[in-house]
Structure formats: structure tokens, C-alpha cells
Design a protein around this motif. Structure first.
Motif, mmCIF file in Angstrom:
data_model
loop_
_atom_site.group_PDB
_atom_site.id
_atom_site.type_symbol
_atom_site.label_atom_id
_atom_site.label_comp_id
_atom_site.label_asym_id
_atom_site.label_seq_id
_atom_site.Cartn_x
_atom_site.Cartn_y
_atom_site.Cartn_z
ATOM 1 N N ALA A 81 0.853 -1.207 0.055
ATOM 2 C CA ALA A 81 0.006 0.017 0.334
ATOM 3 C C ALA A 81 0.768 1.009 0.025
ATOM 4 O O ALA A 81 0.649 2.247 -0.893
ATOM 5 C CB ALA A 81 -1.005 0.049 1.321
ATOM 6 N N GLY A 82 2.039 1.348 0.733
ATOM 7 C CA GLY A 82 2.769 2.338 0.870
ATOM 8 C C GLY A 82 3.542 2.608 -0.415
ATOM 9 O O GLY A 82 3.769 3.702 -1.063
ATOM 10 N N LEU A 83 3.933 1.800 -0.943
ATOM 11 C CA LEU A 83 4.657 1.694 -2.492
ATOM 12 C C LEU A 83 3.669 2.285 -3.396
ATOM 13 O O LEU A 83 3.830 3.172 -4.227
ATOM 14 C CB LEU A 83 5.043 0.405 -2.844
ATOM 15 C CG LEU A 83 5.833 0.344 -4.432
ATOM 16 C CD1 LEU A 83 6.894 1.381 -4.617
ATOM 17 C CD2 LEU A 83 5.895 -1.067 -4.979
ATOM 18 N N LEU A 84 2.302 1.817 -3.553
ATOM 19 C CA LEU A 84 1.379 2.278 -4.484
ATOM 20 C C LEU A 84 0.968 3.760 -4.274
ATOM 21 O O LEU A 84 0.739 4.611 -4.857
ATOM 22 C CB LEU A 84 0.184 1.570 -4.463
ATOM 23 C CG LEU A 84 0.146 -0.014 -4.956
ATOM 24 C CD1 LEU A 84 -0.928 -0.897 -4.792
ATOM 25 C CD2 LEU A 84 0.645 0.055 -6.585
ATOM 26 N N ASP A 223 4.742 2.756 -13.940
ATOM 27 C CA ASP A 223 5.997 3.230 -14.440
ATOM 28 C C ASP A 223 5.680 4.291 -15.214
ATOM 29 O O ASP A 223 6.291 5.258 -15.519
ATOM 30 C CB ASP A 223 6.799 1.967 -15.177
ATOM 31 C CG ASP A 223 7.280 0.925 -14.318
ATOM 32 O OD1 ASP A 223 7.636 1.350 -13.086
ATOM 33 O OD2 ASP A 223 7.527 -0.003 -14.751
ATOM 34 N N LEU A 224 4.878 3.945 -16.108
ATOM 35 C CA LEU A 224 4.335 5.200 -17.122
ATOM 36 C C LEU A 224 3.710 6.272 -16.315
ATOM 37 O O LEU A 224 3.926 7.447 -16.600
ATOM 38 C CB LEU A 224 3.128 4.564 -17.845
ATOM 39 C CG LEU A 224 3.393 3.541 -18.816
ATOM 40 C CD1 LEU A 224 2.295 3.199 -19.778
ATOM 41 C CD2 LEU A 224 4.516 4.115 -19.997
ATOM 42 N N HIS A 284 8.757 -1.031 -11.394
ATOM 43 C CA HIS A 284 7.704 -1.489 -10.511
ATOM 44 C C HIS A 284 7.432 -3.194 -10.540
ATOM 45 O O HIS A 284 7.083 -3.839 -9.736
ATOM 46 C CB HIS A 284 6.252 -0.794 -10.553
ATOM 47 C CG HIS A 284 6.270 0.597 -10.040
ATOM 48 N ND1 HIS A 284 6.972 1.388 -10.497
ATOM 49 C CD2 HIS A 284 5.500 0.860 -8.800
ATOM 50 C CE1 HIS A 284 6.523 2.672 -9.811
ATOM 51 N NE2 HIS A 284 6.025 2.169 -8.753
ATOM 52 N N ASN A 285 7.801 -3.707 -11.762
ATOM 53 C CA ASN A 285 7.598 -5.245 -11.875
ATOM 54 C C ASN A 285 8.502 -5.881 -10.943
ATOM 55 O O ASN A 285 8.404 -6.969 -10.363
ATOM 56 C CB ASN A 285 7.825 -5.700 -13.232
ATOM 57 C CG ASN A 285 9.331 -5.259 -13.723
ATOM 58 O OD1 ASN A 285 9.728 -4.287 -13.334
ATOM 59 N ND2 ASN A 285 9.924 -6.030 -14.488
#
Length: 340
Positions: A81-84, A223-224, A284-285
Motif C-alpha cells: 500500500a505504501g509503494l502504490l 512506471d508510465l 515496479h515489476n
């Protein structure tokens, strides 16, 4: 140039597997540590049926193992959740608490712990259910904000203000509640991975696994999105649905974890940067699975430290996560998003 790319890819995978190994080592260590000294590695615990051995088995398999699984799942969920959210706001200091979702879950819990006993109708609804409803209510409000405005800044401000407003209402409830109810709420607010029963672990695992799968699917979109709205739109990214997806995923993860474990702080902010320390990438992958295991690592380490005092005494989990997470956040402030 091609050789350099191969070397960098090997470093990333090496860092990822290091996080995975570290996470599982801490999981095993979590089973070994606690207030009760148990010779876990002794074969006697598996081949004898004495009264003491039965107690040891009960502690390991019915108390410590569910707690370790809870820490594993909750830590990974908060980290994801933090990353997103850091991607959504393009802000390295964003975290699951920033949208007020955790405050909404806390308010739901406060209603059950503080208000319902005061009204004399205790036992009608569980703390976890009420916390989930509170988190869902804030999520719906934020989705409406995104739908009407489409503004990231406005959504961020609305989330912050909603969190402050709900926290203020909760504080007033605490002020006028009975001492026993206040103590119960304070204990819940401190956070703990031992509140989840074995029966509810499959539900938590299903929610976390489903959200993780969706996050992997939208990894290229992340990424985009970081390259700017105009470029992302020109490459075919639907910004509206992408933002909906991020808010819903982070809300579900934060709400469910908060409902069962209480408001766990700092893991969501610190884990993505802890992951970048190992992987040195912004793809992100790789970041999504890496950050998940970074979160499990931090959560398991915090749970182990909180259990170390012994004699039935444990440290508040949020105090430990703050001690672990603060240096990481300070490093981000001083050195930037991640070390290249």
C-alpha cells in the motif's frame, strides 16, 4: 552497455532473493523467540508427549505461528500500500495513513470499544468489522473526490483533513469514556499481530494475495504514471481508472490490516525505501514483489523485538516500528528518493 545491464539485473535479483531469504529467516526466528523459553530445535519436542512438551507445541503452533503469519501478511500488505501511494502521489513520503483510511478504521473500532459499552449494548458487532466499515466509508469518500475533481493534490488534502477530523472525534470519545474502555482502545491502538485468530488468517491471505496480483498487473502502468500525466495518457494509460485502482487497492489493504491488527505505523512508509536500498531500481515489476518482502521483513523484525523483554511483558508494536522506520525515513529526507 549490454554487459552493464546484465550486471545490474543480476544485482537486482540478488537483492530480491536476499530480501526473501531474510524474511523467511525472521519468520523462523519469530517462532523461536518469546516470553516462554522453548527448545524448538530439540527433537524431544516432536517425539515426546509430556505435559511440558504439549504446552510448548501449543505455544508454537497455536500462538506463535499464527502471529508470525499475521506479521508476514500484514507487513507485506502495508508495504505494498505504501509503494502504490508513493507512486500515486509521486511523493516518497506518502504512506497508508495519509488518506485517512487508518483513521476511519480507528474510528470504527472506537465506536465498538468506547461508545457501545457506554450505551450498554456491547457484543453486537466486532471490533474488526467496525474498523473495516470505517475504512470502507473513508474509501468511498475518497473515490467520490477523485471522480469529481480528478486532482491528486485535492485528494491528498481531503485525505489528510478527513484523518484529522476523524481523529479529533475519536479523541473526544476517549475523553468521555470509562477507564476500562479507554485502556482497551489504547491497547488496540498500539497495534499487535496476535489479535488475528487462525480462522481469519485465510481471509487475510486471500485479500492480500488478490491485491498483490492486481498490483503486479498494473506494474507497467505505475512506471508510465511516474513519467507524468501527459506522457502516460499518450501511451494509452487511462488515468482515471488507474487512480481508482490504486485508491481501492490501498484502501482495502490498509483497512483490513488495521481492522485486525490495529493501526500499524511506519512500515508502509519505510518498506519501499528499504526495498530500494537492496534493489536500486524504480521498475515496479521488481519493486512490487521486493517491497512486499521488505514489509514482511520489517514487520517480523518489529514483532521479534517487541517480544524480547520476556516474563510476559511485550513492547508496544508501534513504538518498535517507529524506532525501525524513523532512521529509514530520515535517510530518505537527507539523500533523496533512493540511492542510485
Amino acid at each position: 552497455m549490454y554487459v552493464i545491464e546484465i550486471v545490474n539485473k543480476k544485482q537486482k535479483y540478488r537483492g530480491f532473493f536476499l530480501l526473501v531469504i531474510l524474511s523467511f529467516l525472521l519468520f523462523i526466528l519469530n517462532l523461536l523467540t518469546g516470553s516462554a523459553g522453548i527448545p524448538f530445535l530439540s527433537e524431544n519436542i516432536f517425539h515426546t508427549d509430556g505435559a511440558r512438551t504439549i504446552i510448548w507445541k501449543t505455544i508454537i503452533f497455536e500462538i506463535r505461528f499464527p502471529r508470525a503469519v499475521s506479521a508476514f501478511l500484514a507487513g507485506g500488505a502495508l508495504a505494498l500500500a505504501g509503494l502504490l501511494l508513493q507512486t500515486f502521489f509521486r511523493n516518497p513520503l506518502a504512506g497508508p495513513d495519509i488518506l485517512g483510511i487508518a483513521s476511519g478504521a480507528g474510528f470504527g473500532a472506537a465506536v465498538v470499544i468506547l461508545a457501545i459499552p457506554f450505551l450498554g449494548i456491547a457484543g453486537i458487532i466486532s471490533t474488526a468489522s467496525a474498523a473495516a466499515v470505517g475504512a470502507a466509508a473513508v474509501t468511498l469518500f475518497l473515490v467520490m473526490i477523485v471522480k469529481k475533481s480528478g486532482s491528486i493534490t485535492l485528494t491528498l488534502i481531503a485525505g489528510l483533513l478527513t484523518g484529522y477530523f476523524i481523529a479529533s472525534i475519536t479523541g473526544i470519545m476517549v475523553r468521555f469514556s470509562e477507564n476500562q474502555a479507554v485502556r482497551s482502545f489504547i491497547n488496540w491502538s498500539a497495534g499487535s499481530f496476535k489479535n488475528i485468530s487462525p480462522d481469519t488468517l485465510p481471509f487475510l491471505a486471500l485479500v492480500v494475495a488478490s491485491s498483490f496480483l492486481v498490483a503486479v498487473i498494473i506494474s507497467r502502468h505505475c512506471d508510465l504514471y511516474l513519467l507524468g500525466d501527459d506522457y502516460a495518457s499518450s501511451m494509452g494509460l487511462n488515468l482515471k481508472y488507474f487512480r481508482y485502482s490504486v485508491i481501492i487497492i490501498t484502501s482495502i489493504l490498509t483497512g483490513v490490516v488495521t481492522a485486525f491488527c490495529g493501526p500499524i505505523t511506519f512500515i508502509g512508509i519505510a518498506a519501499p525505501h528499504f526495498c530500494r536500498f537492496f534493489l536500486k531500481t524504480d521498475k515496479h515489476n521488481i519493486l512490487i514483489p521486493g517491497t512486499f518482502f521488505a514489509g514482511t521483513t520489517l514487520a517480523l523484525a518489529a514483532d521479534i523485538i517487541s517480544s524480547l523483554p520476556g516474563h510476559g511483558i511485550t513492547l508496544p508494536l508501534n513504538s518498535v516500528t517507529a524506532i525501525i522506520g524513523t532512521p529509514i525515513v530520515i535517510k530518505v529526507l537527507l539523500k533523496g528518493y533512493y540511492d542510485k
